[in-house]
Design a protein around this motif. Structure first.
Motif, PDB file in Angstrom:
ATOM      1  N   ALA A 205      29.436  11.304 110.949  1.00  0.00           N
ATOM      2  CA  ALA A 205      29.010  10.353 109.949  1.00  0.00           C
ATOM      3  C   ALA A 205      30.353  10.308 108.819  1.00  0.00           C
ATOM      4  O   ALA A 205      30.925  11.298 108.611  1.00  0.00           O
ATOM      5  CB  ALA A 205      27.711  10.522 109.443  1.00  0.00           C
TER       6      ALA A 205
ATOM      7  N   THR B 278      22.591  11.100 111.062  1.00  0.00           N
ATOM      8  CA  THR B 278      23.861  10.411 111.591  1.00  0.00           C
ATOM      9  C   THR B 278      24.277   9.201 110.747  1.00  0.00           C
ATOM     10  O   THR B 278      25.301   8.525 110.916  1.00  0.00           O
ATOM     11  CB  THR B 278      23.362   9.670 112.753  1.00  0.00           C
ATOM     12  OG1 THR B 278      22.109   9.131 112.863  1.00  0.00           O
ATOM     13  CG2 THR B 278      23.204  10.677 113.926  1.00  0.00           C
ATOM     14  N   ARG B 279      23.543   8.731 109.729  1.00  0.00           N
ATOM     15  CA  ARG B 279      23.949   7.575 108.724  1.00  0.00           C
ATOM     16  C   ARG B 279      25.311   7.869 108.020  1.00  0.00           C
ATOM     17  O   ARG B 279      25.465   9.124 107.663  1.00  0.00           O
ATOM     18  CB  ARG B 279      22.811   7.335 107.834  1.00  0.00           C
ATOM     19  CG  ARG B 279      22.879   8.277 106.750  1.00  0.00           C
ATOM     20  CD  ARG B 279      21.484   8.272 105.771  1.00  0.00           C
ATOM     21  NE  ARG B 279      21.508   9.166 104.437  1.00  0.00           N
ATOM     22  CZ  ARG B 279      21.037  10.319 104.792  1.00  0.00           C
ATOM     23  NH1 ARG B 279      20.976  10.701 105.887  1.00  0.00           N
ATOM     24  NH2 ARG B 279      20.802  10.918 103.689  1.00  0.00           N
ATOM     25  N   ASP B 280      26.044   6.813 107.742  1.00  0.00           N
ATOM     26  CA  ASP B 280      26.948   7.053 106.902  1.00  0.00           C
ATOM     27  C   ASP B 280      26.469   6.905 105.459  1.00  0.00           C
ATOM     28  O   ASP B 280      25.446   6.468 105.016  1.00  0.00           O
ATOM     29  CB  ASP B 280      28.024   5.734 107.045  1.00  0.00           C
ATOM     30  CG  ASP B 280      28.871   5.826 108.297  1.00  0.00           C
ATOM     31  OD1 ASP B 280      29.524   4.533 108.412  1.00  0.00           O
ATOM     32  OD2 ASP B 280      29.012   6.720 108.869  1.00  0.00           O
ATOM     33  N   ARG B 281      27.295   7.479 104.654  1.00  0.00           N
ATOM     34  CA  ARG B 281      26.721   7.732 103.108  1.00  0.00           C
ATOM     35  C   ARG B 281      27.621   7.086 102.064  1.00  0.00           C
ATOM     36  O   ARG B 281      28.830   7.304 102.332  1.00  0.00           O
ATOM     37  CB  ARG B 281      26.520   9.397 102.816  1.00  0.00           C
ATOM     38  CG  ARG B 281      25.203   9.875 103.348  1.00  0.00           C
ATOM     39  CD  ARG B 281      25.865  11.192 104.196  1.00  0.00           C
ATOM     40  NE  ARG B 281      24.641  12.124 104.617  1.00  0.00           N
ATOM     41  CZ  ARG B 281      24.353  12.105 105.876  1.00  0.00           C
ATOM     42  NH1 ARG B 281      24.991  11.266 106.857  1.00  0.00           N
ATOM     43  NH2 ARG B 281      23.289  12.954 106.286  1.00  0.00           N
TER      44      ARG B 281
ATOM     45  N   ASN C 133      27.743   2.605 108.925  1.00  0.00           N
ATOM     46  CA  ASN C 133      26.642   2.706 109.844  1.00  0.00           C
ATOM     47  C   ASN C 133      25.471   3.105 109.062  1.00  0.00           C
ATOM     48  O   ASN C 133      25.131   4.359 108.966  1.00  0.00           O
ATOM     49  CB  ASN C 133      27.099   3.679 110.851  1.00  0.00           C
ATOM     50  CG  ASN C 133      25.723   4.023 111.827  1.00  0.00           C
ATOM     51  OD1 ASN C 133      25.030   3.372 112.019  1.00  0.00           O
ATOM     52  ND2 ASN C 133      25.785   5.044 112.326  1.00  0.00           N
ATOM     53  N   VAL C 134      24.786   2.140 108.208  1.00  0.00           N
ATOM     54  CA  VAL C 134      23.422   2.555 107.849  1.00  0.00           C
ATOM     55  C   VAL C 134      22.532   1.322 107.624  1.00  0.00           C
ATOM     56  O   VAL C 134      22.961   0.199 107.721  1.00  0.00           O
ATOM     57  CB  VAL C 134      23.715   2.887 106.310  1.00  0.00           C
ATOM     58  CG1 VAL C 134      24.176   1.912 105.533  1.00  0.00           C
ATOM     59  CG2 VAL C 134      22.548   3.574 105.531  1.00  0.00           C
ATOM     60  N   SER C 135      21.234   1.528 108.139  1.00  0.00           N
ATOM     61  CA  SER C 135      20.361   0.427 108.180  1.00  0.00           C
ATOM     62  C   SER C 135      18.780   1.202 108.114  1.00  0.00           C
ATOM     63  O   SER C 135      18.877   2.300 107.789  1.00  0.00           O
ATOM     64  CB  SER C 135      20.490  -0.022 109.418  1.00  0.00           C
ATOM     65  OG  SER C 135      20.076   0.724 110.459  1.00  0.00           O
TER      66      SER C 135
ATOM     67  N   ASN D 289      18.177   4.060 110.551  1.00  0.00           N
ATOM     68  CA  ASN D 289      18.783   5.304 110.604  1.00  0.00           C
ATOM     69  C   ASN D 289      19.086   5.849 109.199  1.00  0.00           C
ATOM     70  O   ASN D 289      19.635   6.817 108.611  1.00  0.00           O
ATOM     71  CB  ASN D 289      20.123   5.629 111.015  1.00  0.00           C
ATOM     72  CG  ASN D 289      21.528   4.804 110.242  1.00  0.00           C
ATOM     73  OD1 ASN D 289      21.150   3.940 109.320  1.00  0.00           O
ATOM     74  ND2 ASN D 289      22.639   4.948 110.635  1.00  0.00           N
ATOM     75  N   VAL D 290      18.495   5.153 107.915  1.00  0.00           N
ATOM     76  CA  VAL D 290      18.607   5.485 106.619  1.00  0.00           C
ATOM     77  C   VAL D 290      18.074   7.058 106.368  1.00  0.00           C
ATOM     78  O   VAL D 290      18.609   7.506 105.382  1.00  0.00           O
ATOM     79  CB  VAL D 290      17.771   4.437 105.548  1.00  0.00           C
ATOM     80  CG1 VAL D 290      16.272   4.526 105.601  1.00  0.00           C
ATOM     81  CG2 VAL D 290      18.258   4.779 104.329  1.00  0.00           C
TER      82      VAL D 290
ATOM     83  N   LYS E 138      18.217   9.357 108.701  1.00  0.00           N
ATOM     84  CA  LYS E 138      18.738  10.133 109.603  1.00  0.00           C
ATOM     85  C   LYS E 138      20.184  10.828 109.374  1.00  0.00           C
ATOM     86  O   LYS E 138      20.802  10.150 108.327  1.00  0.00           O
ATOM     87  CB  LYS E 138      18.872   9.463 110.902  1.00  0.00           C
ATOM     88  CG  LYS E 138      17.532   9.104 111.692  1.00  0.00           C
ATOM     89  CD  LYS E 138      17.605   8.450 112.784  1.00  0.00           C
ATOM     90  CE  LYS E 138      16.154   8.273 113.509  1.00  0.00           C
ATOM     91  NZ  LYS E 138      16.151   7.322 114.271  1.00  0.00           N
TER      92      LYS E 138
ATOM     93  N   TYR F  70      28.281  -2.058 103.218  1.00  0.00           N
ATOM     94  CA  TYR F  70      26.873  -2.209 103.789  1.00  0.00           C
ATOM     95  C   TYR F  70      26.919  -2.922 104.815  1.00  0.00           C
ATOM     96  O   TYR F  70      25.963  -2.989 105.742  1.00  0.00           O
ATOM     97  CB  TYR F  70      25.941  -2.574 102.618  1.00  0.00           C
ATOM     98  CG  TYR F  70      25.657  -1.471 102.022  1.00  0.00           C
ATOM     99  CD1 TYR F  70      26.378  -0.594 100.879  1.00  0.00           C
ATOM    100  CD2 TYR F  70      24.354  -0.256 102.433  1.00  0.00           C
ATOM    101  CE1 TYR F  70      25.888   0.328  99.934  1.00  0.00           C
ATOM    102  CE2 TYR F  70      24.158   0.710 101.827  1.00  0.00           C
ATOM    103  CZ  TYR F  70      24.960   1.222 100.574  1.00  0.00           C
ATOM    104  OH  TYR F  70      24.509   2.332  99.907  1.00  0.00           O
TER     105      TYR F  70
END
Lengths: 274, 305
Positions: free
Chosen positions: A141, A62-65, A52-54, A57-58, A60, A47
């Motif tokens: 993502a 485009t976020r990583d999961r 790529n999560v914040s 963009n949580v 969106k 994290y």
């Protein structure tokens, strides 16, 4: 200079995540602390460095999961979501509360939680589905799934392993929390995983092994996983159940133990020094 | 019925590029039209039903609309936990298709006889259950399931017999339909059993009052409004299904009516344990008493007492 500062930042977060994990578990009077502490450092790196999560963009596409397939270690996930400011203090304090709130196993609907888990062996398939869908929709993502070593006794894990390599899911990384324990005893006595790396390789995965509590190694491992093309990658992280707490580490009881106030204070003292 | 399903699926997939079809390595010579027209949206997932269902749940989470397909036994039993947790609990937009339900795979033996699938799917609160009665209803049910958000179980039964002079109404999510006007006894069926239900109604009508014939192509949510209206002047409901009565449509109806102020009696006609585990379709149905002679006899005797 910048790199060192970054590492110091991650190290500080790691300490906070470990302490918060123990804190909320003690206040809620729940066990699984050993399982949560074995993944706290992995989650911190994911994290605060890899993913790529914040807050921005949580929600969106485009976020990583991230999927915690090993759902019973949820305390560590809530701790990292809190320090990542994806959930606030009021919500954090509802962990395992009688009046409801954050469940002992993750539930979809909490910011940052991608999947309701708790029954082992489901996360990888969900991760595969996400990975395929994101690729089809042209979204770059990545998907990370954390499983436990004992969880690899589930046949569904290997159904998904075969499938992921067949589909060449290089936007999927599985991290194995290889702490050597499961509910009734040592993993090696119950679930014959060895040769573990060899199994993943034979299923068509790129295998990376790492110390699951060395933050620098973890960061490197995740970066190496991201560069793998044409096949999924698995990071087998050698971890320690109850890591950082002398009376919990590498003991079966750590899986179940509910801390007394004295034990809690000692645990926080020890974790604050790492 | 399977061909109607695939045709309707192709039709909807042309308009919605998010629709995907995932099969558990079944549907040879049935699913090819979809696979050939949409090769990048068709995945043969192999013999791995647990993976099949949860991959679909993940696909749904990524914004796709997956349809999973297998024989009804394998589609609902092996991956039940995945259907419950990953699809049901999360209200995932996954459409679950179980083909060859009931005794359709008669000679394949009991491992292929789906007699519990409705019961299992009924136990998942967010799961709709569609059981169309003919190819036209099948096409409409497919369009309906793909235009709503949320899990749906589509049960594909054996092809229906044509009943001259009788056509089924258009399928509508959550709606049951009165097909003929009678009184006293309401014969209620689901799926492709119009011919059987009509023959039962005709026989009962000869010996006592002419029954009302109803179809419930949606089993969940159940059209309780229709049942309430029927209960007013039909003290007996006879429910026919190609499924165990335990947990099936008959139980769903019995549960619903148990709270009605005017309580109809519910006679339940479904598959039952018999001495025959394999055989022709007719033979298996007969062994369960699912024929017009036995059903109408039981209804008539009951009404007389």
């Amino acid at each position: 200079m910048k790199k060192t500062n970054r590492f110091q930042v991650i190290s500080r977060y790691a300490r906070s995540v470990r302490c918060t994990t123990v804190d909320i578990s003690f206040r809620a009077g729940v066990g699984h602390i050993g399982s949560a502490l074995s993944i706290a450092d992995i989650l911190t790196v994911l994290y605060f460095d890899t993913m790529n999560v914040s807050r921005v963009n949580v929600s969106k596409d485009t976020r990583d999961r991230f999927i915690l397939s090993k759902g019973h270690a949820a305390a560590a996930l809530y701790a990292v979501l809190y320090h990542k400011r994806l959930i606030g203090k009021p919500q954090l304090t509802t962990f395992a509360a009688d009046s409801g709130g954050l469940c002992e196993h993750p539930e979809l609907g909490v910011p940052g939680i991608e999947m309701t888990t708790g029954s082992l062996g489901h996360g990888m398939a969900y991760g595969c589905g996400l990975a395929i869908g994101l690729r089809k929709r042209g979204i770059p993502a990545r998907v990370y799934v954390l499983v436990s070593d004992g969880e690899c006794g589930e046949g569904s894990v290997w159904e998904s392993a075969m499938f992921a390599s067949r589909m060449r899911l290089d936007n999927l990384t599985v991290v194995v929390d290889d702490n050597g324990w499961q509910c009734f005893g040592r993993t090696r006595e119950i679930t014959h995983l060895a040769p573990f790396a060899g199994k993943w390789q034979s299923f068509g995965w790129h295998v990376i092994t790492t110390d699951g509590h060395n933050l620098a190694e973890l960061r490197l491992a995740m970066r190496r996983a991201r560069r793998v093309k044409g096949k999924p990658a698995v990071v087998i992280a050698r971890t320690e159940t109850g890591h950082g707490v002398s009376f919990l580490k590498n003991r079966l009881a750590a899986h179940y133990q509910v801390l007394s106030r004295t034990e809690y204070k000692q645990a926080i003292r020890e974790l604050s020094k790492i | 019925m399977r061909s109607a399903f695939v045709r309707a699926l192709c039709d909807t997939a042309r308009k919605n590029d998010k629709i995907m079809l995932l099969t558990g390595d079944l549907g040879y010579r049935v699913l090819e039209p979809f696979a050939e027209e949409f090769p990048d949206r068709f995945i043969n997932m192999g013999v791995a039903e647990q993976n099949l269902v949860t991959v679909a749940a993940g696909l749904a989470a990524s914004g796709m609309v997956p349809v999973v397909y297998s024989i009804a036994t394998f589609m609902t039993m092996r991956p039940f936990e995945q259907l419950r947790n990953d699809v049901g609990l999360q209200n995932a937009n996954v459409k679950v298709v179980g083909t060859g339900a009931g005794f359709a795979y008669s000679k394949a033996g009991p491992t292929h006889h789906a007699l519990e699938d409705i019961a299992l799917m009924r136990s998942i609160p967010s799961m709709r259950i569609f059981i169309p009665g003919d190819t036209m209803q099948m096409s409409q049910a497919v369009h309906a399931m793909l235009s709503l958000e949320g899990p749906v179980y589509l049960r594909i039964e054996r092809d229906p017999e044509t009943v001259p002079g009788m056509a089924l109404p258009a399928f509508r999510d959550g709606r049951g339909f009165r097909l003929t006007k009678g009184k006293g006894v309401a014969i209620i069926f689901t799926g492709t059993h119009l011919a059987l239900a009509k023959k039962v109604a005709d026989r009962v009508g000869k010996n006592s009052v002419k029954p009302t014939l109803c179809i419930l192509p949606t089993v969940a949510p159940l059209d309780v409004t229709l049942l309430k209206r029927l209960a007013v002047d039909h003290p007996v409901f006879a429910v026919i299904e190609e499924h165990n009565t335990a947990g099936g449509l008959a139980d769903a109806v019995a549960e619903a009516v148990s709270e009605f102020p005017v309580l109809p009696r519910v006679l339940r006609f479904g598959t039952a344990k018999s001495g025959l585990s394999t055989g022709g379709y007719r033979e298996l149905m007969d062994a369960s008493g699912l024929n017009e002679r036995w059903i109408s006899l039981r209804i008539t005797r009951y009404v007389r007492t």
